[in-house]
Design a protein around this motif. Structure first.
Motif, short mmCIF file in Angstrom:
data_model
loop_
_atom_site.label_atom_id
_atom_site.label_comp_id
_atom_site.label_asym_id
_atom_site.label_seq_id
_atom_site.Cartn_x
_atom_site.Cartn_y
_atom_site.Cartn_z
N PRO A 122 0.83 -1.20 0.00
CA PRO A 122 0.00 0.00 0.00
C PRO A 122 0.87 1.26 0.00
O PRO A 122 2.03 1.22 0.44
CB PRO A 122 -0.80 -0.13 1.31
N TRP A 123 0.34 2.35 -0.46
CA TRP A 123 1.07 3.61 -0.50
C TRP A 123 1.58 4.01 0.88
O TRP A 123 2.63 4.64 1.02
CB TRP A 123 0.17 4.69 -1.08
N ASP A 164 1.25 -3.73 -13.95
CA ASP A 164 0.47 -2.85 -13.09
C ASP A 164 -0.97 -3.34 -12.97
O ASP A 164 -1.54 -3.40 -11.87
CB ASP A 164 0.51 -1.44 -13.66
N ALA A 165 -1.57 -3.73 -14.10
CA ALA A 165 -2.94 -4.23 -14.08
C ALA A 165 -3.05 -5.51 -13.26
O ALA A 165 -4.01 -5.72 -12.51
CB ALA A 165 -3.43 -4.47 -15.50
N ASN A 171 -4.54 -6.76 -5.66
CA ASN A 171 -4.80 -5.91 -4.51
C ASN A 171 -4.93 -4.47 -5.01
O ASN A 171 -3.97 -3.91 -5.53
CB ASN A 171 -3.65 -6.02 -3.50
N PRO A 172 -6.09 -3.86 -4.87
CA PRO A 172 -6.30 -2.51 -5.38
C PRO A 172 -5.35 -1.47 -4.78
O PRO A 172 -5.16 -0.39 -5.34
CB PRO A 172 -7.75 -2.19 -5.02
#
Length: 211
Positions: A122-123, A164-165, A171-172
């Protein structure tokens, strides 16, 4: 969030994980590290994964001390197994460290290396990476990132778009980050962007220095 020392046994072959990309990219990464790492000191690797990279780098740069870390217990076991097999005194026992945690179980480092974490987390992990690194590193010390990124005004390779897709499908919260956003996060945490190196297979190495 996992954070704290890890004291595994020596591990064995059955504990070792294998990341095929490691064998393909480790020499190219090491060639850049030769230019960017300090001559001596402790190098903290964030998200060491299987442990294959750090064992290789410890052999290439024997004058440096190498501190592996990972948030995943299975990863820590794998790192310990590779470390035991290598038998190198300049590899320290792995630390249980989550980059997004507010406190890290280490109080200093002379450089920080992070390979292939930013897009598979995650970011918040990237923001935590810069915040944690800022607390450990002295002025001008390097924070080094490796992996695939999107760049403004640079066409993204089809293979990276597909990757990337695939990541976002798993995981979004994952996915290739834009270097503009990474640089902004670095600036906010007290780092200056210093250099970009294009790497094989449409990857980049990004060098930031503590201000």
């Amino acid at each position: 969030m996992t954070s704290g020392p890890w004291t595994p046994g020596d591990g064995g072959n059955e504990d070792k994980r294998h990341a095929p990309a490691t064998l393909r990219n480790r020499d190219a990464i090491a060639a850049v590290l030769a230019d960017w790492l300090p001559a001596t000191g402790k190098i903290l690797e964030i998200a060491s994964g299987s442990g294959e990279h750090i064992v290789h780098f410890a052999a290439v740069f024997p004058q440096l001390g190498w501190q592996p870390s990972d948030p995943d217990p299975a990863g820590l076991t794998s790192i310990a197994a590779y470390r035991a097999e290598a038998g190198r005194a300049n590899i320290m026992p792995p630390l249980a460290l989550d980059a997004s945690a507010s406190e890290w179980p280490i109080d200093r480092a002379d450089a920080i290396l992070c390979i292939n974490m930013v897009h598979i987390s995650p970011w918040e992990a990237t923001l935590g990476l810069f915040a944690g690194a800022a607390a450990l590193l002295a002025p001008d010390a390097p924070l080094i990132l490796y992996g695939p990124y999107r760049e403004p005004d640079v066409p993204t390779a089809e293979s990276n778009l597909a990757f990337d897709a695939s990541l976002r499908g798993r995981n979004p919260a994952w996915g290739l980050r834009d270097t503009k956003d990474v640089k902004a996060a670095a600036t906010n945490a007290g780092f200056a962007f210093a250099e970009r190196r294009a790497m094989p297979a449409n990857n980049l190495m990004l060098l930031f220095r503590r201000t």
